[in-house]
Design a protein around this motif. Structure first.
Motif, PDB file in Angstrom:
ATOM      1  N   MET A  82     -58.201 -12.264 -86.141  1.00  0.00           N
ATOM      2  CA  MET A  82     -58.201 -13.648 -85.685  1.00  0.00           C
ATOM      3  C   MET A  82     -56.857 -14.044 -85.081  1.00  0.00           C
ATOM      4  SD  MET A  82     -60.808 -13.671 -88.050  1.00  0.00           S
ATOM      5  CE  MET A  82     -60.040 -13.959 -89.610  1.00  0.00           C
ATOM      6  N   HIS A  83     -56.864 -15.203 -84.437  1.00  0.00           N
ATOM      7  CA  HIS A  83     -55.653 -15.787 -83.865  1.00  0.00           C
ATOM      8  C   HIS A  83     -54.520 -15.806 -84.894  1.00  0.00           C
ATOM      9  CE1 HIS A  83     -53.214 -18.446 -81.414  1.00  0.00           C
ATOM     10  NE2 HIS A  83     -53.051 -19.232 -82.466  1.00  0.00           N
ATOM     11  N   GLY A  84     -53.399 -15.196 -84.555  1.00  0.00           N
ATOM     12  CA  GLY A  84     -52.229 -15.207 -85.432  1.00  0.00           C
ATOM     13  C   GLY A  84     -52.107 -14.003 -86.346  1.00  0.00           C
ATOM     14  N   ASP A  85     -53.159 -13.192 -86.434  1.00  0.00           N
ATOM     15  CA  ASP A  85     -53.079 -12.013 -87.306  1.00  0.00           C
ATOM     16  C   ASP A  85     -52.172 -10.951 -86.685  1.00  0.00           C
ATOM     17  OD1 ASP A  85     -54.880 -13.261 -88.965  1.00  0.00           O
ATOM     18  OD2 ASP A  85     -56.589 -11.973 -88.449  1.00  0.00           O
ATOM     19  N   VAL A  86     -51.392 -10.301 -87.527  1.00  0.00           N
ATOM     20  CA  VAL A  86     -50.520  -9.226 -87.081  1.00  0.00           C
ATOM     21  C   VAL A  86     -50.867  -7.981 -87.893  1.00  0.00           C
ATOM     22  CG1 VAL A  86     -48.119  -8.442 -86.886  1.00  0.00           C
ATOM     23  CG2 VAL A  86     -48.687 -10.846 -86.457  1.00  0.00           C
ATOM     24  N   LEU A 104     -54.236 -12.932 -80.554  1.00  0.00           N
ATOM     25  CA  LEU A 104     -54.150 -14.352 -80.161  1.00  0.00           C
ATOM     26  C   LEU A 104     -55.454 -14.780 -79.502  1.00  0.00           C
ATOM     27  CD1 LEU A 104     -50.613 -14.093 -78.485  1.00  0.00           C
ATOM     28  CD2 LEU A 104     -51.095 -15.160 -80.710  1.00  0.00           C
ATOM     29  N   GLY A 105     -55.820 -16.041 -79.713  1.00  0.00           N
ATOM     30  CA  GLY A 105     -56.997 -16.578 -79.047  1.00  0.00           C
ATOM     31  C   GLY A 105     -58.281 -16.258 -79.775  1.00  0.00           C
ATOM     32  N   ILE A 106     -59.354 -16.032 -79.018  1.00  0.00           N
ATOM     33  CA  ILE A 106     -60.657 -15.846 -79.649  1.00  0.00           C
ATOM     34  C   ILE A 106     -60.679 -14.541 -80.461  1.00  0.00           C
ATOM     35  CG2 ILE A 106     -61.797 -17.268 -77.895  1.00  0.00           C
ATOM     36  CD1 ILE A 106     -62.931 -14.817 -76.640  1.00  0.00           C
ATOM     37  N   GLU A 152     -66.453 -17.119 -76.976  1.00  0.00           N
ATOM     38  CA  GLU A 152     -66.042 -18.248 -77.816  1.00  0.00           C
ATOM     39  C   GLU A 152     -64.958 -18.994 -77.062  1.00  0.00           C
ATOM     40  OE1 GLU A 152     -65.373 -17.936 -82.057  1.00  0.00           O
ATOM     41  OE2 GLU A 152     -66.474 -16.041 -82.080  1.00  0.00           O
ATOM     42  N   TYR A 153     -64.531 -20.120 -77.613  1.00  0.00           N
ATOM     43  CA  TYR A 153     -63.492 -20.900 -76.961  1.00  0.00           C
ATOM     44  C   TYR A 153     -62.334 -21.082 -77.931  1.00  0.00           C
ATOM     45  CZ  TYR A 153     -60.969 -24.696 -74.778  1.00  0.00           C
ATOM     46  OH  TYR A 153     -59.977 -25.447 -74.217  1.00  0.00           O
ATOM     47  N   HIS A 154     -61.115 -20.891 -77.459  1.00  0.00           N
ATOM     48  CA  HIS A 154     -59.936 -21.153 -78.282  1.00  0.00           C
ATOM     49  C   HIS A 154     -59.049 -22.161 -77.562  1.00  0.00           C
ATOM     50  CE1 HIS A 154     -56.117 -20.600 -80.376  1.00  0.00           C
ATOM     51  NE2 HIS A 154     -56.840 -20.155 -81.390  1.00  0.00           N
ATOM     52  N   ARG A 155     -58.522 -23.115 -78.315  1.00  0.00           N
ATOM     53  CA  ARG A 155     -57.751 -24.213 -77.708  1.00  0.00           C
ATOM     54  C   ARG A 155     -56.556 -23.720 -76.891  1.00  0.00           C
ATOM     55  NH1 ARG A 155     -53.252 -24.419 -81.373  1.00  0.00           N
ATOM     56  NH2 ARG A 155     -53.906 -23.131 -83.114  1.00  0.00           N
ATOM     57  N   LEU A 156     -55.992 -22.554 -77.205  1.00  0.00           N
ATOM     58  CA  LEU A 156     -54.795 -22.086 -76.496  1.00  0.00           C
ATOM     59  C   LEU A 156     -55.072 -21.063 -75.407  1.00  0.00           C
ATOM     60  CD1 LEU A 156     -52.366 -21.776 -79.519  1.00  0.00           C
ATOM     61  CD2 LEU A 156     -52.218 -23.422 -77.652  1.00  0.00           C
ATOM     62  N   THR A 157     -56.167 -20.329 -75.528  1.00  0.00           N
ATOM     63  CA  THR A 157     -56.415 -19.240 -74.573  1.00  0.00           C
ATOM     64  C   THR A 157     -57.712 -19.433 -73.815  1.00  0.00           C
ATOM     65  OG1 THR A 157     -57.574 -17.982 -76.260  1.00  0.00           O
ATOM     66  CG2 THR A 157     -55.199 -17.554 -76.024  1.00  0.00           C
TER      67      THR A 157
END
Ligand code: MD3
Ligand code: FE
Length: 223
Positions: free
Chosen positions: A175-179, A152-154, A199-204
């Motif tokens: 990447m964000h969302g990968d499992v 999750l996140g960057i 880096e910047y991620h909108r959620l984290t």
């Protein structure tokens, strides 16, 4: 309709990458649960805040950690282990929220592991520059159960090595969302995470968060 298409895209075979027998990347698999996951993390980290544990060798880990589930992974001067108690609060770890358990079970099932019952979710938080040097995970007793990890996140570059520390690791961007579902022969491979780039991620914000579900192989009643 749009929602269904989105979910189909997250599950489509094109977004499935096999790293080696036993390790499969499910690109974007966690995206449909994104907001429920962050809501769950908010509750967990109120009860059990992120902290930097000490390695047995006396170093402060650059990755901040917490756990949920019947057990938590802990490290201190006496070593690494799973413990039913959070050493910072003296209380049991927060229980594993359904949304996280279901996500791990669905990912495991889609990689061919049925009846997956993880009893710990280790939550790692990486700030820019945080890294995880090459290591093996050998604290579990149940090596038949896979490990499921959720990024999750960057983004991060995951290092995917072999059974010997010397084996040159492959670099896998996560990447964000990968499992990723790591089972079978993959379980004992060396692995790590390169220092996280800023880096910047909108959620984290500036963080990468990784959820790693495991089955310790311990009984509910104790070791
Ligand atoms: C592959 N964490 O906590 S999770 C760890 O991104 C750890 O935070 C990494 O390695 C992270 O121990 C990777 C995925 C993971 C976890 C355990 C594994 C991959 C694994 C054990 C064997 C092989
Ligand atoms: Fe690991």
């Amino acid at each position: 309709m749009t929602l269904n298409l989105f979910e189909d895209a997250a599950l489509s075979p094109l977004r499935r990458e096999e790293l080696c027998p036993g390790a499969v990347v499910l690109r974007g698999f966690a995206l449909p649960d994104e907001s429920a996951i962050f809501e769950a993390l908010r509750h967990i980290t109120i009860a059990a805040p992120f902290r930097h544990m000490m390695t047995p060798g006396g170093f402060r880990m650059s990755v901040a950690m917490t756990n949920c589930g019947s057990y938590g992974w802990v490290s201190d001067s006496s070593g690494y282990r799973y413990d039913a108690t959070d050493p910072d609060s003296g209380k049991p770890w927060p229980r594993m929220p359904d949304v996280l358990l279901k996500l791990a079970q669905n990912a495991a099932a889609s990689a061919g592991f049925t009846n997956y019952k993880p009893d710990v979710c280790l939550i790692n938080r990486y700030a820019p520059g945080s890294r995880l040097s090459l290591h093996q995970d050998k604290n579990e007793r149940d090596f038949d159960a896979p490990i499921v990890s959720v990024s999750l996140g960057i983004p991060a570059i995951f290092l995917w090595g072999g059974l010997c520390r010397q084996d040159r690791p492959m670099r896998v961007p996560l990447m964000h969302g990968d499992v990723v579902v790591w089972g079978g022969a993959a379980r004992l491979r060396y692995h790590g995470v390169l220092p996280i780039k800023q880096e910047y991620h909108r959620l984290t914000g500036l963080y990468r968060i990784n959820l790693a579900f495991r089955k310790t192989g311990r009984r509910q009643t104790g070791p």
